[in-house]
Design a protein around this motif. Structure first.
Motif, short mmCIF file in Angstrom:
data_model
loop_
_atom_site.label_atom_id
_atom_site.label_comp_id
_atom_site.label_asym_id
_atom_site.label_seq_id
_atom_site.Cartn_x
_atom_site.Cartn_y
_atom_site.Cartn_z
N LEU A 52 0.83 -1.22 0.00
CA LEU A 52 0.00 0.00 0.00
C LEU A 52 0.86 1.26 0.00
N THR A 53 1.95 1.25 0.76
CA THR A 53 2.79 2.46 0.82
C THR A 53 3.43 2.77 -0.53
N ILE A 54 3.91 1.75 -1.24
CA ILE A 54 4.58 2.05 -2.51
C ILE A 54 3.59 2.42 -3.59
N TRP A 55 2.43 1.78 -3.62
CA TRP A 55 1.44 2.14 -4.65
C TRP A 55 0.87 3.53 -4.38
N ALA A 56 0.65 3.86 -3.11
CA ALA A 56 0.20 5.22 -2.78
C ALA A 56 1.28 6.23 -3.12
N ALA A 57 2.55 5.88 -2.86
CA ALA A 57 3.67 6.77 -3.19
C ALA A 57 3.71 7.05 -4.69
N LEU A 58 3.55 6.02 -5.49
CA LEU A 58 3.59 6.21 -6.95
C LEU A 58 2.38 6.99 -7.45
N ALA A 59 1.22 6.77 -6.84
CA ALA A 59 0.04 7.55 -7.22
C ALA A 59 0.25 9.02 -6.90
N LEU A 60 0.83 9.30 -5.74
CA LEU A 60 1.12 10.69 -5.36
C LEU A 60 2.20 11.30 -6.24
N PHE A 61 3.20 10.52 -6.60
CA PHE A 61 4.22 11.00 -7.54
C PHE A 61 3.56 11.40 -8.85
N ALA A 62 2.70 10.52 -9.37
CA ALA A 62 2.00 10.81 -10.63
C ALA A 62 1.12 12.05 -10.49
N ALA A 63 0.43 12.18 -9.37
CA ALA A 63 -0.42 13.37 -9.16
C ALA A 63 0.44 14.63 -9.16
N GLY A 64 1.59 14.57 -8.52
CA GLY A 64 2.49 15.72 -8.52
C GLY A 64 2.95 16.07 -9.92
N GLU A 65 3.27 15.05 -10.71
CA GLU A 65 3.70 15.28 -12.09
C GLU A 65 2.56 15.85 -12.93
N ILE A 66 1.35 15.38 -12.70
CA ILE A 66 0.19 15.93 -13.42
C ILE A 66 0.04 17.42 -13.09
N GLY A 67 0.15 17.74 -11.80
CA GLY A 67 0.00 19.14 -11.38
C GLY A 67 1.05 20.05 -11.94
N ARG A 68 2.27 19.57 -12.02
CA ARG A 68 3.32 20.48 -12.48
C ARG A 68 3.54 20.46 -13.98
#
Length: 172
Positions: free
Chosen positions: A6-22
């Motif tokens: 769960l921690t790594i999949w959530a981390a990657l989802a948050l990474f992707a969200a950050g990349e989408i935002g920027r």
């Protein structure tokens, strides 16, 4: 071990969200940086859980385990993938620091941006598709597709092709 995954999949989802935002046009929203940084924190938590639960805090065990996985996939018994993960975290941290320190209006060079994106893509592709257990690969491909969309979005919004830039010959 659900916390490990769960921690790594959530981390990657948050990474992707950050990349989408920027990767959008204009100034990135504030939530994008926080998403990016929280993703990094969760990725580090994932690594700490793995060292505790899987490797009993023995670094050599992590290197050996990585070497065995690499041999199973590529036929070469090397354990330096552990150190590549540390480099991944260091680059992610430096990128987050630069993002914050440079300010929301600062733009970095295209070469640096795409160099980082290629680095991230290679590491994440290996983690979520190549070395992932087969049942997790579709989720990994979804993460890769999401990143590809985020990075292509500015070109798509401007109506530019995604392929190589070619010059058209003027009609004769």
């Amino acid at each position: 071990m659900p916390a490990l995954y769960l921690t790594i999949w959530a981390a990657l989802a948050l990474f992707a969200a950050g990349e989408i935002g920027r990767s959008g046009r204009g100034r990135p929203p504030a939530w994008a940086w926080w998403s990016f940084v929280l993703g990094l924190a969760l990725a580090i938590v994932h690594t700490l859980i793995a060292f505790d639960v899987v490797h009993n805090w023995v670094h050599d065990d992590a290197v050996r385990n990585t070497a065995m996985q690499t041999e199973a996939v590529f036929g070469a018994r090397v354990g330096w993938g552990v150190y590549v993960n540390y480099l991944f975290f260091a680059v992610w941290l430096a990128d987050a620091w630069w993002w914050r320190a440079a300010g929301p209006d600062h733009v970095r060079s295209t070469a640096v941006t795409w160099g980082l994106r290629i680095f991230y893509l290679v590491i994440i592709l290996n983690a979520v598709v190549i070395f992932a257990a087969p049942p997790r690969r579709p989720a990994g491909l979804a993460v890769i597709a999401l990143l590809a969309w985020a990075w292509a979005r500015p070109r798509l919004a401007r109506g530019l092709p995604l392929g190589p830039i070619t010059r058209r010959r003027p009609p004769s």
